[in-house]
Write a protein that holds these residues in place. Structure first.
Motif, mmCIF file in Angstrom:
data_model
loop_
_atom_site.group_PDB
_atom_site.id
_atom_site.type_symbol
_atom_site.label_atom_id
_atom_site.label_comp_id
_atom_site.label_asym_id
_atom_site.label_seq_id
_atom_site.Cartn_x
_atom_site.Cartn_y
_atom_site.Cartn_z
ATOM 1 N N LEU A 32 -11.563 -5.231 21.600
ATOM 2 C CA LEU A 32 -12.353 -4.744 20.464
ATOM 3 C C LEU A 32 -13.761 -5.323 20.472
ATOM 4 C CD1 LEU A 32 -9.668 -4.928 17.626
ATOM 5 C CD2 LEU A 32 -10.606 -2.882 18.679
ATOM 6 N N ASP A 68 -5.908 -5.848 19.756
ATOM 7 C CA ASP A 68 -6.932 -6.400 20.642
ATOM 8 C C ASP A 68 -6.299 -7.187 21.792
ATOM 9 O OD1 ASP A 68 -9.471 -7.148 21.515
ATOM 10 O OD2 ASP A 68 -9.452 -8.985 20.324
ATOM 11 N N THR A 69 -6.829 -6.993 22.981
ATOM 12 C CA THR A 69 -6.345 -7.762 24.133
ATOM 13 C C THR A 69 -7.297 -8.895 24.479
ATOM 14 O OG1 THR A 69 -7.530 -6.394 25.721
ATOM 15 C CG2 THR A 69 -5.293 -5.703 25.156
ATOM 16 N N GLY A 70 -8.531 -8.796 24.001
ATOM 17 C CA GLY A 70 -9.522 -9.793 24.382
ATOM 18 C C GLY A 70 -9.702 -9.873 25.891
ATOM 19 N N GLU A 71 -9.309 -8.812 26.565
ATOM 20 C CA GLU A 71 -9.344 -8.740 28.044
ATOM 21 C C GLU A 71 -8.554 -9.893 28.675
ATOM 22 O OE1 GLU A 71 -13.357 -7.989 29.369
ATOM 23 O OE2 GLU A 71 -13.265 -5.948 28.598
ATOM 24 N N ASP A 72 -7.509 -10.309 27.972
ATOM 25 C CA ASP A 72 -6.644 -11.378 28.467
ATOM 26 C C ASP A 72 -5.264 -10.777 28.774
ATOM 27 O OD1 ASP A 72 -6.098 -14.523 28.450
ATOM 28 O OD2 ASP A 72 -4.387 -13.517 27.535
ATOM 29 N N VAL A 73 -4.687 -11.170 29.902
ATOM 30 C CA VAL A 73 -3.439 -10.545 30.357
ATOM 31 C C VAL A 73 -2.290 -10.790 29.374
ATOM 32 C CG1 VAL A 73 -1.770 -10.450 32.236
ATOM 33 C CG2 VAL A 73 -4.176 -10.823 32.760
ATOM 34 N N THR A 74 -2.095 -12.043 28.986
ATOM 35 C CA THR A 74 -0.978 -12.366 28.087
ATOM 36 C C THR A 74 -1.196 -11.757 26.711
ATOM 37 O OG1 THR A 74 -0.782 -14.442 29.300
ATOM 38 C CG2 THR A 74 0.478 -14.252 27.278
ATOM 39 N N GLU A 75 -2.435 -11.785 26.227
ATOM 40 C CA GLU A 75 -2.733 -11.146 24.942
ATOM 41 C C GLU A 75 -2.439 -9.647 25.027
ATOM 42 O OE1 GLU A 75 -3.586 -12.242 21.823
ATOM 43 O OE2 GLU A 75 -3.067 -14.164 22.692
ATOM 44 N N VAL A 100 -5.023 -6.393 32.865
ATOM 45 C CA VAL A 100 -4.409 -6.330 31.537
ATOM 46 C C VAL A 100 -3.411 -5.163 31.491
ATOM 47 C CG1 VAL A 100 -4.840 -5.999 29.073
ATOM 48 C CG2 VAL A 100 -6.371 -7.441 30.416
#
Lengths: 426, 314
Positions: A32, A68-75, A100
């Protein structure tokens, strides 16, 4: 008593109203806080608004929730779980980056929620569709996969970089990401044998790099004729330093920041002469009337960046409409196989001046693309051969000029300007 | 070991409560709890070494990553069954950790922390480039075989593992070895002066810590179904582990569990109201306030409240 009855009636009415309103739920998964993520989100929002104004999907209103993923894999995994288990969405639209998407794909396979990826172009995911069509049935990717992107880029290498500019060797500057690795591999494999351009050296840099002077020095020392950059994160940094340092060799490649209209502002006006491969539609790309209307409506609705949606915003807009049309045909999203079959048949053709300009469709399961000689099930349809009568090319090359203008330089059928080397290189 | 009846009652209640959760909460909450359970295992593993001996390790994601990558490579590239790959992953983590990190135990304080941080960063840089045919490069390895399907089964597995790890750590810390590890944290010279080999004790703590990290990392990889360098060797993973321990209460068993659950749930609860990155700011602010109010974490706050309550009653 009357008061209590009123409360009960009121509660029942609001419950019924809530039930009536909670119809089709779409979940957005992506960042986001990035232009690419917001492009997908807003494209989806606009499609939903239009669909709801026209009566919704089979009379049901469509709502949108975001994770939102925050461009993080685990998120990303958590975000998909949230959409599936807590929000219980019917359909997921994704603006996720490569790793992701790879992170949440096992969850999609488990939940079997119809999902459309609008940004990642990783061919490995299409390979998963081929190898495991059963569990990958709900998955679609409506951007040409990176193999198709690279294939057309190699044509650019042969037609323009080699034939027109006379360049014979390249040094690759690639960021240390999944995207960087994939594009580097594809380009390295094909530039030499197909375009006749020798890869002198591959220099990998960290995405947190702020000083590119030593890297550019190393690139110059390689003795190559030009630089091929692969950059999807903080791409404006490498571009602006290239211009400010006036690196005496041309630079082209993939620069994700240059796909947005904010590029000029982000580089402080120091972004001229950068050219980049771009999925379609890109900045500087002439639009057909339907796509232009989408952009006009977008600009009337949103006054923050991105001023013009990236290609994935268009993909989200048309793709979401197609997903809903498929659901109407399949009687909803519940029967995944029926929805998947209906989605495969979706086909939107947009014309400009009587010519096919853009096509939002998918490859058939067993349909072999002639140039690459392979299948692309559940992948966006593209055309690798001029004059592009079946669909649009998998990509175009755009170039920012030193005065801030931007235009398409390749392929010629879609070109609006000529490819140029920077003034300091001449 | 000084075990008393109330210990068994409290553990029994805790275990029963955790296993009753699927009857009480929805699947979405269970999914959140699964992540919290794995983070709790990572945090307990870190606390066994760093919380007790005072040797602050910044290299823990390195150990977790070895476990994850070993089982990932064995199952996906060589077709090993998961039943074999996970125990091997634990052994490889312990051996790998010993070779790389154990020499660092001879260094003290911030130097030890920096060496371990360097090892983790080195691993992050090496994994994508060394044998990408095995590690999958920056995209990692996808389609790892799943051990369970569905939120409930995943929860039972995760909570079972977490409880086993917590119980094992709790029992260990009630032995003389556990006491000696505490003593190292307080005054290593005195422990050495008393005739105990601090190197052996630290090595033991390190091996146990690495074994737990490797095991948890391996199971976590199969839960996620995919492994990438960014998901394991990233500095954020390290921050999450350390913050979970500090917020919950270092040097305790329940503290890291509380910290992990607090962190994971807070972020998920904030998600509907603050879907973007703002929730990390709010979460950071809350964690900071708690830490400033009570540096020994939530456990100390709870213990303080319990003591006050008992004092008021008497």
């Amino acid at each position: 008593m009357t008061f209590k009855c009123g409360i009960v009636t009121g509660l029942a009415a609001s419950l019924l109203a809530t039930t009536a309103m909670a119809d089709i739920k779409v979940g957005f998964i992506g960042s986001l806080s990035s232009d690419t993520g917001l492009s997908t989100l807003r494209g989806a929002e606009m499609a939903i608004e239009e669909l709801n104004a026209a009566g919704g999907m089979n009379g049901e209103q469509i709502t949108l929730v975001s994770a939102d993923t925050g461009e993080d894999v685990t998120e990303g995994v958590k975000a998909y779980e949230y959409l599936a288990e807590t929000e219980e969405v019917d359909f997921v639209i994704s603006g996720s980056i490569d790793d992701v998407s790879l992170g949440w794909l096992p969850r999609m396979q488990e939940y079997q929620i119809p999902t459309l990826d609008t940004w990642t172009s990783y061919i490995g995911i299409i390979d998963m569709v081929i190898e495991d069509p059963e569990t990958m049935a709900p998955y679609f990717m409506n951007i040409a996969s990176d193999e198709a992107l690279a294939t057309l880029y190699i044509n650019f290498g042969a037609d323009v970089l080699k034939a027109q500019m006379g360049w014979e060797s390249v040094v690759i500057l690639a960021e240390d990401t999944a995207f960087g690795e994939a594009i580097t591999g594809l380009v390295t494999d094909a530039l030499g044998p197909v375009a006749g351009i020798e890869v002198k050296e591959i220099i990998t840099y960290d995405i947190g790099t702020v000083d590119f002077a030593p890297i550019f020095s190393k690139a110059q020392a390689s003795g190559a004729d030009f630089i091929y950059q692969v950059s999807s994160v903080n791409s404006q940094v490498i571009s602006s330093q290239y211009v400010k340092l006036q690196v005496p060799m041309a630079m082209t490649g993939v620069n994700v920041s240059a796909l947005g209209l904010e590029y000029w502002e982000d580089t402080g006006g120091a972004g001229g002469s950068i050219s980049t491969l771009s999925p379609i539609p890109s900045v500087g790309f002439e639009l057909d009337p339907a796509s232009q209307k989408f952009v006009d409506d977008y600009q009337a609705k949103y006054d923050t960046r991105p001023k013009i949606p990236h290609f994935n915003g268009f993909n989200a807009y048309w793709g979401l409409k197609q997903a809903m049309a498929a659901a109407e045909e399949a009687g909803g999203f519940g029967d995944v196989k029926a929805w998947s079959a209906a989605m495969k048949k979706q086909d939107i053709t947009l014309e400009k001046d009587g010519k096919l300009w853009l096509r939002y469709a998918f490859w058939g399961d067993d349909e072999v693309e002639e140039v690459t000689g392979r299948t692309y099930p559940h992948n966006a349809r593209f055309d690798l051969t001029a004059p592009y009568e079946d669909a649009q090319p998998s990509m175009v090359v755009v170039q920012w000029k030193e005065n801030g203008d931007v235009g398409v330089v390749y392929p010629p059928e879609y070109a609006t300007t000529e490819f140029e080397v920077p003034s300091w290189v001449k | 070991m000084n075990l008393r009846p109330h210990h068994f009652i409290l553990w029994g209640l805790f275990i029963a409560g955790m296993f009753l959760m699927p009857e009480l909460v929805g699947k979405g909450t269970l999914r959140t709890m699964i992540f919290a359970c794995y983070l709790a295992m990572f945090a307990i593993s870190w606390d066994i070494l760093s919380g007790r001996t005072g040797y602050i390790s910044f290299g823990h994601p390195f150990l977790i990553g070895i476990g994850a990558y070993t089982t990932g490579i064995l199952t996906r590239r060589y077709g090993f069954p998961v039943e074999a790959s996970i125990p091997i992953a634990v052994l490889v983590t312990m051996a790998g950790g010993l070779i790389v990190l154990l020499p660092a135990l001879r260094i003290k304080g911030s130097y030890f922390a920096l060496v371990t941080l360097a090892v983790m960063e080195l691993m992050y840089q090496l994994v994508p480039v060394v044998r990408p045919d095995l590690t999958g490069g920056t995209r990692g390895i996808s389609r790892l075989p799943a051990l369970t399907r569905g939120a409930e089964n995943g929860y039972y597995l995760a909570v079972g593992l977490m409880l086993a790890v917590a119980l094992m750590a709790w029992l260990l810390m009630r032995t003389r070895v556990g006491t000696a590890l505490w003593a190292i944290g307080m005054n290593e010279e005195s422990v050495r002066g008393s005739g105990l080999s601090t190197t052996r004790l630290k090595s033991f703590a390190f091996l146990v810590s690495a074994g737990v990290a490797g095991m948890a990392g391996a199971f976590y990889a199969h839960y996620l179904g995919t492994i990438t360098p960014r998901a394991f060797f990233d500095i954020n993973v390290l921050f999450q582990i350390i913050v979970a321990v500090l917020i919950g209460g270092a040097g305790t068993i329940v503290g890291p569990i509380i910290g992990a659950f607090f962190m994971v749930f807070l972020l998920e609860w904030l998600r509907p109201y603050l879907p973007g990155q703002e929730r990390f700011f709010v979460y950071g602010l809350i964690a900071l306030v708690i830490y400033m109010y009570q540096p020994r974490g939530i456990m100390a706050i709870v213990e303080g409240a319990w003591t006050r309550l008992r004092g008021a009653r008497s």
